[in-house]
Design a protein around this motif. Structure first.
Motif, PDB file in Angstrom:
ATOM      1  N   GLU A 186       0.803  -1.242  -0.090  1.00  0.00           N
ATOM      2  CA  GLU A 186       0.329   0.048  -0.077  1.00  0.00           C
ATOM      3  C   GLU A 186       0.869   1.178  -0.246  1.00  0.00           C
ATOM      4  N   VAL A 187       0.893   2.303  -0.490  1.00  0.00           N
ATOM      5  CA  VAL A 187       1.600   3.029  -0.850  1.00  0.00           C
ATOM      6  C   VAL A 187       0.378   4.803  -1.149  1.00  0.00           C
ATOM      7  N   ARG A 188       0.291   5.213   0.052  1.00  0.00           N
ATOM      8  CA  ARG A 188      -0.315   6.553  -0.229  1.00  0.00           C
ATOM      9  C   ARG A 188       0.897   7.817  -1.038  1.00  0.00           C
ATOM     10  N   VAL A 189       0.312   8.910  -1.083  1.00  0.00           N
ATOM     11  CA  VAL A 189       0.560  10.220  -1.783  1.00  0.00           C
ATOM     12  C   VAL A 189       0.494  11.339  -0.991  1.00  0.00           C
ATOM     13  N   THR A 190       1.067  12.446  -0.712  1.00  0.00           N
ATOM     14  CA  THR A 190       0.934  13.065  -0.073  1.00  0.00           C
ATOM     15  C   THR A 190       1.538  14.957  -1.259  1.00  0.00           C
ATOM     16  N   VAL A 191       0.711  15.685  -1.601  1.00  0.00           N
ATOM     17  CA  VAL A 191       1.358  16.624  -1.888  1.00  0.00           C
ATOM     18  C   VAL A 191       1.164  17.954  -1.174  1.00  0.00           C
ATOM     19  N   PRO A 192       1.923  18.633  -0.305  1.00  0.00           N
ATOM     20  CA  PRO A 192       1.718  19.732   0.454  1.00  0.00           C
ATOM     21  C   PRO A 192       1.663  21.020  -0.531  1.00  0.00           C
ATOM     22  N   GLY A 193       2.287  20.912  -1.338  1.00  0.00           N
ATOM     23  CA  GLY A 193       1.639  22.228  -2.727  1.00  0.00           C
ATOM     24  C   GLY A 193       2.308  23.534  -2.781  1.00  0.00           C
ATOM     25  N   HIS A 194       1.120  24.205  -2.746  1.00  0.00           N
ATOM     26  CA  HIS A 194       1.857  25.761  -2.441  1.00  0.00           C
ATOM     27  C   HIS A 194       1.457  25.509  -0.769  1.00  0.00           C
ATOM     28  N   THR A 195       1.370  24.706  -0.011  1.00  0.00           N
ATOM     29  CA  THR A 195       1.245  25.249   1.019  1.00  0.00           C
ATOM     30  C   THR A 195       2.807  25.512   1.805  1.00  0.00           C
ATOM     31  N   GLN A 196       3.839  24.756   0.639  1.00  0.00           N
ATOM     32  CA  GLN A 196       5.003  25.419   0.947  1.00  0.00           C
ATOM     33  C   GLN A 196       5.721  27.120   0.556  1.00  0.00           C
ATOM     34  N   ARG A 197       4.816  27.553  -0.464  1.00  0.00           N
ATOM     35  CA  ARG A 197       5.265  28.921  -0.261  1.00  0.00           C
ATOM     36  C   ARG A 197       4.546  29.945   0.896  1.00  0.00           C
ATOM     37  N   GLY A 198       3.451  29.283   1.317  1.00  0.00           N
ATOM     38  CA  GLY A 198       2.895  30.191   2.366  1.00  0.00           C
ATOM     39  C   GLY A 198       3.250  30.146   3.686  1.00  0.00           C
ATOM     40  N   GLY A 199       2.346  30.939   4.345  1.00  0.00           N
ATOM     41  CA  GLY A 199       2.420  31.451   5.947  1.00  0.00           C
ATOM     42  C   GLY A 199       3.674  32.543   5.928  1.00  0.00           C
ATOM     43  N   ALA A 200       4.066  32.621   7.375  1.00  0.00           N
ATOM     44  CA  ALA A 200       5.054  33.553   7.442  1.00  0.00           C
ATOM     45  C   ALA A 200       6.606  33.041   7.446  1.00  0.00           C
TER      46      ALA A 200
END
Ligand code: F6P
Length: 369
Positions: free
Chosen positions: A284-298
């Motif tokens: 079983e393999v699961r994929v997570t893509v944090p995407g644009h959260t990586q450019r967000g926040g302080a």
């Protein structure tokens, strides 16, 4: 720019400012650094903020900034000026109305009587900044991007903040991966380079790191997973750069690579690798893509310091009339280089760099051997 007033300070400066391309943390903090230094140095400072990057410069969409606009920005993510992607390749292509975009930008610059244009941008934006320099405009640029791929600077602002977000995503995956005994893939941004994945992967304790600079072999990735299983590990985490390529793909020409990517059945490389692993191992393999959260926040404190330093030095270049330059970090000193030395060049991860070797010595696999 005019001569010195009674205070001993030069009397007046008029600077245009824009943020271009994908946003990142610390854009506001950088503009604050530039502006505060200018307000300290000159009797009178006019800052014109262009909306949505080069688009604002083309179409005279701007606002006159107030000194107070630059307060309270140190921790604020995003960009108060807005940004947009105006691909460099399209700069010489007329707009929808048939206008010459470069001429539009030059006209706005001259109409507003700017002494200098300050550009906060990544790779494509630096190429356009260099083009405007060639066209005779006074440019000072600052290295922005979470990808850390700008040639000539040890680091770009935004990078370390994005590492923090991506590493936190991997941290969070750890507990769930351990509970279920699954293989997890976290896909990290970074465009065509692997800096973000390399740093976030090491910081997050990933077991396998796949980056574009080190093409992978899926069978070697599977062997690394099996090795962990044999060692009694219940789970594995793979940090995959969005630009990661297999050895097979890397051997193709650029055009064939593009065609192959266009035909991909999966939303992105992480899903493709996940499907291949499942097919070979039945796991079983699961994929997570944090995407644009990586450019967000302080921005992280590190990025607040870096962006402030870069901003201050950019203002100093303006005061000194040293245009056509980009401020950079070199061996922890902020200095500057000619724009043409950086524009159009990519800073990639050296597969033989000591950080890669250290990761290998720790037991991490890059899926290549
Ligand atoms: O260059 C920064 C970046 O976040 C890359 O890491 C990524 O590939 C790209 O921008 C995403 O662009 P967009 O926000 O236009 O989807």
């Amino acid at each position: 720019m005019t001569g010195k007033a009674k205070t001993g300070k030069p009397s007046r400066i008029r600077v245009g400012m824009l943020t271009s391309g994908g946003d990142c943390q610390a854009l506001n903090a950088t503009m604050r650094g530039v502006a505060k230094t200018l307000y300290n140095a000159y009797e009178s400072v006019d800052i014109i903020g262009f909306r949505d990057g080069y688009r604002g410069l083309m179409y005279e969409d701007y606002r006159r900034m107030l000194k107070s606009d630059f307060s309270g920005l140190l921790t604020r993510g995003g960009t108060m000026l807005g940004t947009s992607r105006q691909p460099f390749k399209q700069m010489r292509v007329p707009d929808a109305e048939g206008n010459n975009k470069v001429e539009l930008m030059k006209a706005t610059y001259h109409k507003l009587g700017l002494d200098c244009l300050c550009v906060l941008g990544g790779n494509g934006s630096q190429k356009t900044a260099n083009l405007l320099r060639e066209e005779g405009l006074n440019i000072v640029s600052l290295p922005k991007t979470i990808d850390n791929d700008l040639y000539g600077t040890d680091e770009t602002f935004g990078f370390q903040s994005a590492v923090e977000v991506a590493a936190t995503a991997i941290d969070c995956i750890h507990t769930t991966a351990a509970s279920h005994g699954r293989v997890f893939i976290v896909e990290v941004m970074g465009h065509k380079v692997g800096w973000l994945t390399l740093y976030a992967g090491i910081a997050g304790g990933a077991d396998i790191i796949l980056i574009p600079e080190i093409p992978y072999d899926i069978n070697i990735v599977v062997s690394a997973l099996k090795k962990r299983e044999r060692a009694g590990k219940r789970f594995s985490i793979i940090a995959v750069a969005e630009g990661a390529v297999s050895k097979e793909t890397a051997a193709l020409g650029k055009r064939a690579q593009k065609e192959k990517a266009a035909k991909r059945k999966y939303p992105s490389v992480a899903y493709e690798i996940g499907a291949e692993i499942s097919k070979i191992t039945g796991q079983e393999v699961r994929v997570t893509v944090p995407g644009h959260t990586q450019r967000g926040g302080a921005p992280t404190p590190y990025d607040r310091v870096l962006s402030t330093r870069l901003g201050v030095r950019a203002a100093r270049l303006i005061e000194e009339g040293r245009f056509g330059r980009m401020v950079v970090l070199k061996n922890n000193e902020v200095t500057s280089i000619p724009l043409e030395d950086s524009a159009g060049k990519l800073k990639t991860v050296d597969p033989n760099a000591s950080i890669v070797e250290e990761a290998r010595l720790l037991g991490l696999s890059f899926g290549d051997r």
